[in-house]
Write an enzyme that holds these catalytic residues in place. Structure first.
Site, mmCIF file in Angstrom:
data_model
loop_
_atom_site.group_PDB
_atom_site.id
_atom_site.type_symbol
_atom_site.label_atom_id
_atom_site.label_comp_id
_atom_site.label_asym_id
_atom_site.label_seq_id
_atom_site.Cartn_x
_atom_site.Cartn_y
_atom_site.Cartn_z
ATOM 1 N N LYS A 1 -15.278 0.986 5.291
ATOM 2 C CA LYS A 1 -14.486 -0.090 5.483
ATOM 3 C C LYS A 1 -15.174 -1.392 6.352
ATOM 4 O O LYS A 1 -15.376 -2.391 6.149
ATOM 5 C CB LYS A 1 -13.394 0.094 6.147
ATOM 6 N N GLN B 1 -7.130 5.447 11.279
ATOM 7 C CA GLN B 1 -7.585 6.282 10.182
ATOM 8 C C GLN B 1 -6.760 7.609 10.489
ATOM 9 O O GLN B 1 -6.783 8.254 11.394
ATOM 10 C CB GLN B 1 -9.043 6.571 10.122
ATOM 11 N N ASP C 1 -2.719 -1.514 6.224
ATOM 12 C CA ASP C 1 -2.313 -0.331 5.271
ATOM 13 C C ASP C 1 -1.312 -0.360 4.600
ATOM 14 O O ASP C 1 -0.971 0.535 3.508
ATOM 15 C CB ASP C 1 -2.524 0.829 6.347
#
Ligand code: NDP
Length: 296
Positions: free
Chosen positions: A53, A97, A120
């Site tokens: 990312k 994460q 997200d």
């Protein structure tokens, strides 16, 4: 006849190309999109994802920060990090994460992220907006799947879609997107899971079959209708001593056999995976654009 390949790398590239123009326009107005990733612990897969990312941000000249913390971090410390990122003007998108250590309440962390920075798409606000057909920040993997279908001109309208898997990050949101009234939706959606009776009977109905299971080879050729479009979300490591790393990545679908029956199929790797990261970049740019509109 072998299925056509859905090339996620190529579609992700076209998404990034489109983003470049939007990023330039933002920069002309003094805004550099910024993404912060919080990585807790030393799970190797999580490290790989976060590094990918950060690399994707670098390629697009998106500002990025990776905040690495040990697995012993307390709930309060993690909450404080997210609150600081909420208040940080350079950061338009925040992701924490997963998986998080067992002592951390993941939902509480997600709820701390300001919905405007929830790139997200896991915050209940984002989830709810998807469900009522007013999506703002769409979960990245489901959004990537819709983009793949769109690129290959697979219109879900009126089709039977079967999603195998009901997780909050893939199965449920992709089902919610596909059943909406609107473009690239209007499907008749069935969601199957580990308690589904006679899974093969259900999957064989699918014009579009989406597998988000997490077990290699669960979807075999006898479970697939001739000519179906098959989207394999799974990413599973299987031992392979012939490779340098000692393993290789495979999906949830028996690719060799199913590609003899499907009309289109995603490979693993190179199918859904690159799209997930591209859509994360897209959400970060959208969040940055939104600050210009709202002034927040
Ligand atoms: P989860 O483990 O959260 O969910 C898996 C789902 O599959 C559950 O709903 C489970 O049912 C169902 N399931 C498990 N076994 C079976 C079975 N034998 N038959 C039918 N259903 C079954 O996984 P995720 O949704 O988070 O991820 C799924 C896969 O996708 C993983 O391999 C993951 O690594 C990958 N992934 C890939 C991404 C990408 O960018 N390519 C992004 C996100 C995930 P039940 O609910 O009953 O337990």
């Amino acid at each position: 006849m072998a299925a056509g390949l859905i090339d996620g790398k190529a579609v992700a590239k076209s998404v990034r190309k489109e983003l470049k123009g939007r990023i330039t326009a933002l920069k002309e107005r003094g805004v550099v999109p910024g993404l912060a990733a919080v990585l807790v612990g030393d799970d190797p897969a999580s490290q790989t994802y976060v590094n990918s990312k950060a690399r994707a941000c670098e390629k697009l000249a998106i500002y990025s920060e990776v905040i690495r913390k040990p697995a012993t971090i307390s709930q309060d410390e993690l909450t404080k990090i997210v609150e600081d990122l909420n208040a940080n003007d350079r950061i338009h998108g925040i992701l924490v994460q997963s998986p998080l250590p067992k002592h951390i309440d993941e939902l509480s962390v997600t709820l701390t992220i300001r919905p405007e920075k929830d790139v997200d798409g896991f915050h209940p606000h984002s989830v709810g907006m998807v469900l009522i057909g007013r999506p703002v920040l769409i979960p990245c993997t489901p959004h990537g799947i819709i983009k793949l279908l769109e690129h290959y001109e697979v219109d879900p309208s009126g089709k039977e879609v079967v999603v195998v898997g009901r997780s909050n990050i893939v199965g449920k949101p992709v089902a919610a997107l596909l059943l909406q009234k609107g473009p690239m939706a209007n499907a008749t959606v069935t969601v199957a899971h580990s308690r589904t009776r006679d899974l093969s009977e259900v999957t064989r109905r699918a014009d579009i079959l989406i597998a988000a299971i997490g077990h290699p080879g669960t979807i075999t050729a006898d479970m697939v209708k001739q000519g179906a479009v098959v989207i394999d979300v799974g990413v599973n490591r299987v031992d392979d001593p012939s490779t340098e790393k000692g393993y290789r990545l495979v999906g949830d679908v028996d690719f060799e056999a199913v590609s003899q029956k499907a009309s289109l199929i995603t490979p693993v790797p190179g199918g859904v995976g690159p799209m997930t990261i591209a859509m994360l970049m897209s959400n970060t740019v959208s969040a940055a654009e939104q600050t210009l509109l709202t002034g927040i």
